[in-house]
Design a protein around this motif. Structure first.
Motif, PDB file in Angstrom:
ATOM      1  N   GLY A   1       4.635  -3.546  -1.849  1.00  3.71           N
ATOM      2  CA  GLY A   1       5.705  -2.750  -1.252  1.00  3.71           C
ATOM      3  C   GLY A   1       5.878  -3.020   0.220  1.00  3.71           C
ATOM      4  O   GLY A   1       5.307  -3.959   0.786  1.00  3.71           O
ATOM      5  N   ASN A   2       6.677  -2.176   0.855  1.00  5.86           N
ATOM      6  CA  ASN A   2       6.938  -2.256   2.289  1.00  5.86           C
ATOM      7  C   ASN A   2       6.074  -1.234   3.013  1.00  5.86           C
ATOM      8  O   ASN A   2       6.000  -0.076   2.589  1.00  5.86           O
TER       9      ASN A   2
ATOM     10  N   ARG B   1       3.323   3.712   3.750  1.00 11.16           N
ATOM     11  CA  ARG B   1       4.335   3.166   2.845  1.00 11.16           C
ATOM     12  C   ARG B   1       5.729   3.609   3.269  1.00 11.16           C
ATOM     13  O   ARG B   1       5.950   4.770   3.620  1.00 11.16           O
TER      14      ARG B   1
END
Length: 113
Positions: A27-28, A112
């Motif tokens: 993810g980012n 996140r």
């Protein structure tokens, strides 16, 4: 009518099929310095690449593992030094740890996005 039933059945079967869930590390992430990094699968590992900031586009790490625990290497792009690394995912937090000789370690917590 039969066509509608067949399409509905196909949709039901597809929705019940097991899906492959992404690992929690994928993810980012917002780094401790405020930049954005993306962690994505690359081969059998997970690559860490900066998306924003002075070093945008640079791969700064590679981790292997699954679940909540990962190990590999992480690079400090400002110093251009690579360290033994580990990562631990807990909810929306990622603790990134880099060590020299497994003695001198520094830990950052990423969030996140």
């Amino acid at each position: 009518m039969i066509r509608t039933i067949l399409l509905s059945s196909a949709f039901l079967v597809a929705s019940l099929a097991p899906t492959v869930a992404a690992e929690p590390i994928v993810g980012n992430w917002k780094t401790a310095s405020g930049e954005t990094a993306v962690i994505a699968q690359c081969g059998s590992a997970y690559c860490v690449t900066l998306k924003t900031g002075k070093y945008a586009g640079r791969q700064i790490g590679s981790m292997s593992g699954k679940g909540a625990e990962y190990t590999g290497e992480i690079t400090d792009p400002a110093a251009d030094k690579t360290y033994s690394g580990s990562a631990a995912v807990s909810g929306n937090a990622l603790k990134m740890k880099g060590c020299v000789m497994s003695v001198f370690c520094k830990t950052q917590t990423w969030t996140r996005l």
